[in-house]
Enzyme design. Sequence first.
Site, PDB file in Angstrom:
ATOM      1  N   CYS A 198      -4.188   1.516  21.323  1.00 49.90           N
ATOM      2  CA  CYS A 198      -4.311   0.129  21.787  1.00 49.90           C
ATOM      3  C   CYS A 198      -3.147  -0.765  21.373  1.00 49.90           C
ATOM      4  CB  CYS A 198      -5.618  -0.490  21.275  1.00 49.90           C
ATOM      5  SG  CYS A 198      -5.600  -0.848  19.508  1.00 49.90           S
ATOM      6  N   TYR A 212       0.829  -1.210   0.000  1.00 51.21           N
ATOM      7  CA  TYR A 212       0.000   0.000   0.000  1.00 51.21           C
ATOM      8  C   TYR A 212       0.863   1.259   0.000  1.00 51.21           C
ATOM      9  CZ  TYR A 212      -4.401  -2.352  -0.116  1.00 51.21           C
ATOM     10  OH  TYR A 212      -5.464  -3.100  -0.553  1.00 51.21           O
ATOM     11  N   ASN A 236     -15.983   4.049 -21.647  1.00 51.15           N
ATOM     12  CA  ASN A 236     -15.005   2.984 -21.408  1.00 51.15           C
ATOM     13  C   ASN A 236     -14.455   2.570 -22.776  1.00 51.15           C
ATOM     14  OD1 ASN A 236     -13.713   0.465 -20.667  1.00 51.15           O
ATOM     15  ND2 ASN A 236     -15.046   0.394 -18.871  1.00 51.15           N
ATOM     16  N   HIS A 250     -14.812   2.776  -1.538  1.00 51.47           N
ATOM     17  CA  HIS A 250     -13.789   1.799  -1.135  1.00 51.47           C
ATOM     18  C   HIS A 250     -12.693   2.402  -0.273  1.00 51.47           C
ATOM     19  CE1 HIS A 250     -15.063  -0.927  -4.752  1.00 51.47           C
ATOM     20  NE2 HIS A 250     -15.897  -0.984  -3.737  1.00 51.47           N
ATOM     21  N   GLY A 252     -15.177   4.265 -16.651  1.00 50.70           N
ATOM     22  CA  GLY A 252     -13.948   3.539 -16.316  1.00 50.70           C
ATOM     23  C   GLY A 252     -14.074   2.489 -15.239  1.00 50.70           C
ATOM     24  N   CYS A 268      -6.712   2.295  12.829  1.00 51.15           N
ATOM     25  CA  CYS A 268      -6.353   1.190  13.730  1.00 51.15           C
ATOM     26  C   CYS A 268      -7.006  -0.085  13.194  1.00 51.15           C
ATOM     27  CB  CYS A 268      -6.861   1.520  15.132  1.00 51.15           C
ATOM     28  SG  CYS A 268      -6.812   0.107  16.247  1.00 51.15           S
ATOM     29  N   GLN A 282     -15.191   4.403  -6.882  1.00 46.64           N
ATOM     30  CA  GLN A 282     -14.610   3.212  -6.248  1.00 46.64           C
ATOM     31  C   GLN A 282     -13.123   3.434  -5.995  1.00 46.64           C
ATOM     32  OE1 GLN A 282     -16.243  -0.478  -8.515  1.00 46.64           O
ATOM     33  NE2 GLN A 282     -16.639   1.297  -9.792  1.00 46.64           N
ATOM     34  N   ASN A 283     -12.620   4.568  -6.455  1.00 44.36           N
ATOM     35  CA  ASN A 283     -11.182   4.788  -6.377  1.00 44.36           C
ATOM     36  C   ASN A 283     -10.769   5.274  -4.994  1.00 44.36           C
ATOM     37  OD1 ASN A 283     -11.294   4.111  -9.016  1.00 44.36           O
ATOM     38  ND2 ASN A 283     -10.993   6.176  -9.828  1.00 44.36           N
ATOM     39  N   SER A 317     -15.086  -1.782 -14.626  1.00 45.59           N
ATOM     40  CA  SER A 317     -15.436  -3.063 -15.248  1.00 45.59           C
ATOM     41  C   SER A 317     -16.830  -3.506 -14.806  1.00 45.59           C
ATOM     42  CB  SER A 317     -14.403  -4.133 -14.863  1.00 45.59           C
ATOM     43  OG  SER A 317     -14.315  -4.230 -13.456  1.00 45.59           O
TER      44      SER A 317
HETATM   45  P1  OAD Z   1     -11.140  -2.448 -13.080  1.00 47.46           P
HETATM   46  O1  OAD Z   1      -9.665  -2.543 -13.206  1.00 47.46           O
HETATM   47  O2  OAD Z   1     -11.903  -3.670 -12.771  1.00 47.46           O
HETATM   48  O3  OAD Z   1     -11.758  -1.829 -14.414  1.00 47.46           O
HETATM   49  C1  OAD Z   1     -11.210  -0.687 -14.986  1.00 47.46           C
HETATM   50  C2  OAD Z   1     -12.039  -0.338 -16.197  1.00 47.46           C
HETATM   51  O4  OAD Z   1     -11.515   0.865 -16.724  1.00 47.46           O
HETATM   52  C3  OAD Z   1     -11.988  -1.380 -17.317  1.00 47.46           C
HETATM   53  O5  OAD Z   1     -13.310  -1.663 -17.758  1.00 47.46           O
HETATM   54  C4  OAD Z   1     -11.181  -0.688 -18.409  1.00 47.46           C
HETATM   55  O6  OAD Z   1     -11.607  -1.054 -19.721  1.00 47.46           O
HETATM   56  C5  OAD Z   1     -11.502   0.765 -18.141  1.00 47.46           C
HETATM   57  N1  OAD Z   1     -10.483   1.701 -18.643  1.00 47.46           N
HETATM   58  C6  OAD Z   1      -9.177   1.484 -18.886  1.00 47.46           C
HETATM   59  N2  OAD Z   1      -8.585   2.614 -19.311  1.00 47.46           N
HETATM   60  C7  OAD Z   1      -9.539   3.569 -19.319  1.00 47.46           C
HETATM   61  C8  OAD Z   1      -9.556   4.947 -19.661  1.00 47.46           C
HETATM   62  N3  OAD Z   1      -8.438   5.566 -20.052  1.00 47.46           N
HETATM   63  N4  OAD Z   1     -10.707   5.617 -19.562  1.00 47.46           N
HETATM   64  C9  OAD Z   1     -11.836   4.989 -19.149  1.00 47.46           C
HETATM   65  N5  OAD Z   1     -11.881   3.696 -18.822  1.00 47.46           N
HETATM   66  C10 OAD Z   1     -10.755   2.988 -18.896  1.00 47.46           C
HETATM   67  O7  OAD Z   1     -11.422  -1.292 -12.003  1.00 47.46           O
HETATM   68  P2  OAD Z   1     -12.746  -1.021 -11.170  1.00 47.46           P
HETATM   69  O8  OAD Z   1     -13.957  -1.333 -11.958  1.00 47.46           O
HETATM   70  O9  OAD Z   1     -12.612   0.324 -10.580  1.00 47.46           O
HETATM   71  O10 OAD Z   1     -11.773  -2.716  -5.157  1.00 47.46           O
HETATM   72  O11 OAD Z   1     -12.602  -2.097 -10.023  1.00 47.46           O
HETATM   73  C11 OAD Z   1     -13.537  -2.136  -8.998  1.00 47.46           C
HETATM   74  C12 OAD Z   1     -12.870  -2.533  -7.717  1.00 47.46           C
HETATM   75  O12 OAD Z   1     -12.139  -3.744  -7.902  1.00 47.46           O
HETATM   76  C13 OAD Z   1     -11.807  -1.556  -7.238  1.00 47.46           C
HETATM   77  O13 OAD Z   1     -12.340  -0.462  -6.539  1.00 47.46           O
HETATM   78  C14 OAD Z   1     -10.992  -2.422  -6.339  1.00 47.46           C
HETATM   79  C15 OAD Z   1     -10.869  -3.641  -7.210  1.00 47.46           C
HETATM   80  O14 OAD Z   1     -10.604  -4.833  -6.560  1.00 47.46           O
HETATM   81  C16 OAD Z   1     -11.214  -2.656  -3.963  1.00 47.46           C
HETATM   82  O15 OAD Z   1     -10.046  -2.381  -3.794  1.00 47.46           O
HETATM   83  C17 OAD Z   1     -12.165  -2.957  -2.859  1.00 47.46           C
END
Ligand code: OAD
Length: 256
Positions: free
Chosen positions: A160, A70, A223, A122, A197, A130, A104-105, A199
Amino acid sequence: MTDENLIQQAAAILRLAHHLAVLTGAGVSKESGVPTFRDAQEGLWAKYNAEELATPMAFERSPKLVWDWYEYRRELVRQAKPNPGHVALAHLGQYFPALRVITQNVDDLHEQAGSHNVIHLHGNLARSKCSANCQGDPTLIDVARLTLDSDEVPPRCPHCGAYVRPDVVWFHEILPADAIQDATLVARLCDVMLVVGTSGLVHPAASLPQIAKQRGAKIIEVNPVDSAITPLADIKLDGPSGLIIPQLVEALEANA
Ligand code: OAD
């Protein structure tokens, strides 16, 4: 790549919107140099094993490994700047004062670009808490203010003594209650949801466009590839958000 006609159609939908909601995922920050999770080859989950790095069990087993991973991601985000997609989304706030961005970012690039009241489903990479949440959920700890009398990594909670961990949601954990409640309400009340952006594979975040759609909202997706959200989309704009969202805002302004 999306043609001009589709951008105009999306702008026409936006023009009629009263309550615009935006849902973003890792793709919106990709052009800022923050890796996505599931893109082939470059995505974090293509290179690293989530079960070893992003679960409570992983942290119990290997706290230093998880903390260091991290720290690596924090450093990537510290160096990142908002891209034209973040800036254009913030700009939409001028047309829709009640606009809510749900992300979600775990970066703060929406805020840096000027978006207000962002709902972080998220968590937030810049914050630590903690791991026992000994003073309530979350027990935030300002790591920079800890007087580290040892090089122990992760640092210890000053209340703690439990390990300090990043204030992010891991697999097998539930989302912060206020964030998911606010986001669900926003999804219920919006008449247009712009989904950028993601999935659309991780729930409950991925359910928000379904909730909006069921309530009659139009869904506009941005996307470069098709996602699990695409079947719900009234308009799908193919391309990177740093290119498409500014074009969309420009089209909106041209006929405002
Ligand atoms: P993903 O990595 O699953 O999906 C990213 C999406 O962004 C994909 O559909 C890509 O096609 C698209 N993408 C790539 N480049 C792009 C661009 N320049 N402009 C627009 N879209 C683009 O990421 P998330 O859907 O955010 O959770 O994932 C969801 C969650 O899964 C995250 O928040 C994280 C992960 O595990 C936790 O950490 C709890």
